[in-house]
Each structure stands twice: as C-alpha cells, then as structure tokens.
Write a protein that holds these residues in place. Structure first.
Motif, short mmCIF file in Angstrom:
data_model
loop_
_atom_site.label_atom_id
_atom_site.label_comp_id
_atom_site.label_asym_id
_atom_site.label_seq_id
_atom_site.Cartn_x
_atom_site.Cartn_y
_atom_site.Cartn_z
N VAL A 193 0.85 -1.19 0.00
CA VAL A 193 0.00 0.00 0.00
C VAL A 193 0.88 1.25 0.00
CG1 VAL A 193 -1.90 -1.16 1.18
CG2 VAL A 193 -0.16 0.06 2.51
N MET A 194 0.25 2.38 -0.18
CA MET A 194 0.96 3.65 -0.21
C MET A 194 1.61 3.92 1.14
SD MET A 194 -0.60 7.32 -1.17
CE MET A 194 0.39 8.79 -0.97
N GLN A 195 2.85 4.37 1.10
CA GLN A 195 3.56 4.80 2.30
C GLN A 195 3.63 6.32 2.30
OE1 GLN A 195 4.61 2.44 4.64
NE2 GLN A 195 3.46 1.09 3.28
N ASN A 196 3.90 6.91 3.44
CA ASN A 196 3.99 8.37 3.57
C ASN A 196 2.68 9.06 3.18
OD1 ASN A 196 6.73 8.22 4.40
ND2 ASN A 196 7.28 7.91 2.25
N LEU A 197 1.57 8.43 3.50
CA LEU A 197 0.26 9.01 3.25
C LEU A 197 0.07 10.22 4.17
CD1 LEU A 197 -2.66 8.72 2.01
CD2 LEU A 197 -3.21 7.42 4.07
N GLU B 151 0.36 5.14 6.60
CA GLU B 151 0.32 3.99 5.70
C GLU B 151 -1.10 3.82 5.17
OE1 GLU B 151 2.10 -0.50 5.72
OE2 GLU B 151 1.13 0.20 7.54
N GLY B 152 -1.24 3.57 3.88
CA GLY B 152 -2.54 3.48 3.24
C GLY B 152 -3.33 2.22 3.49
N ALA B 153 -3.03 1.49 4.54
CA ALA B 153 -3.76 0.27 4.88
C ALA B 153 -4.79 0.59 5.96
CB ALA B 153 -2.81 -0.82 5.37
N LEU B 154 -6.06 0.57 5.58
CA LEU B 154 -7.15 0.84 6.51
C LEU B 154 -8.15 -0.29 6.47
CD1 LEU B 154 -6.39 3.78 4.95
CD2 LEU B 154 -7.90 4.55 6.74
#
Length: 177
Positions: A32-36, A103-106
C-alpha cells in the motif's frame, strides 16, 4: 423481531461472512501507499470507476467524503443516486488505520463489527486522484477530486490494477451529472 429471530439472523450473517472469506478471490499482495498524508486525503472524492457490488448497483453521482473523528478514526460518508429507483442512497461508516496513519492500509465498516480492507495504492502528489483496492479482487475504486480524470492517470491506474490481478474490463464507469 424477537431475540430468537435476531440471533438466527446474526448467526446466518456471521456464517455467510466466514464462508465468503474462505472462498473469496485471492487478494493482491502489493504494498500500500507509504507516507500518506491523511489530512490531504480527507474531504470529498468523486467515484470514477468501481467493480460493481450490491450497495452500489445502479448508482450514479457517487461520492465518498472522509472526515477525521475525534478518536483518530475516519468518518466515511458514501452517497449516490439509484437511477433505476430515482432514489438517493447514503451509507455512513468508519475507517481505522491498520498500523499507522502514514500507511494506506485501513479497514472500513458500515455494519458494526464487520470490517473490510480499504487499501490506498496510489495518490498523485497533489492528492487529486487515487487508486484504492479492497481486501480482495472483488473491490477496486478509482477516485478523483473532480468528476473526471485525465486519460494518462486513468490508463496508469488501469495498467497497475490489471497487473495486480483485477479484471479491469468489468469496471463500471460512474456517470456524474
């Protein structure tokens, strides 16, 4: 509904969830996206495309609005217009970070204790366009701050999703008035 019927319905829903989770399509293992920057992600998004599922069937003018709650979770307000029934639909949910807020993990829930994955895979540097994967290959969303998306962003997101295992030919392209 009496307690016995309520318990039976709840048991059936729980059993159905377990069975689905066993047989659901394989999920992508991409990072997933980091530095969100969640503050930049918050606000209103227009749905550009999705894989259709029950709640969104026949919807146009679909939007998602994200606002920060006092407890650090995110209020999710999904809305759209069912063009076959000429009826407005709205669903309010809550999203929580799985690990950290950068982190883009929700995980998101619209039904009490039942959560599903919401994985932010890509966001452009100005936070105008986003690609979101669900917890498996049944769920994908392309989002924009406007009702349209540039062709080059669309094509990049489609290529990435296809490489991740999504059948992009099945995407529903959301109509906006």
């Amino acid at each position: 509904m009496n307690k016995k019927k309520s318990l039976l319905v709840l048991t059936a829903v729980a059993a159905g969830s377990v069975i689905y989770n066993i047989w659901k399509p394989i999920k992508s293992d991409l990072p997933v996206m980091q530095n969100l920057d969640i503050n930049k992600y918050l606000g209103k998004w227009y749905e550009i495309a999705r894989l259709d599922f029950y709640w969104e069937k026949n919807l146009k003018n679909v939007t998602a609005e994200y606002n920060l709650n006092e407890d650090g979770s995110i209020r999710v307000n999904n809305q759209g217009h069912d063009f076959t029934k000429n009826k407005h639909k709205q669903s309010i949910g809550k999203a929580k970070f799985i690990r950290t807020a950068s982190e883009g993990a929700l995980k998101v829930s619209f039904f009490g204790p039942f959560y599903s994955g919401y994985n932010i895979m890509h966001v452009d540097e100005d936070y105008r366009y986003a690609l979101v994967f669900g917890e498996n290959l049944d769920y994908i969303w392309i989002l924009s701050r406007e009702k349209t998306i540039p062709d080059e962003i669309r094509d990049m997101y489609l290529a990435y999703a296809e490489q991740a295992g999504y059948d992009v030919k099945k995407l529903v392209w959301t109509f906006h008035d």
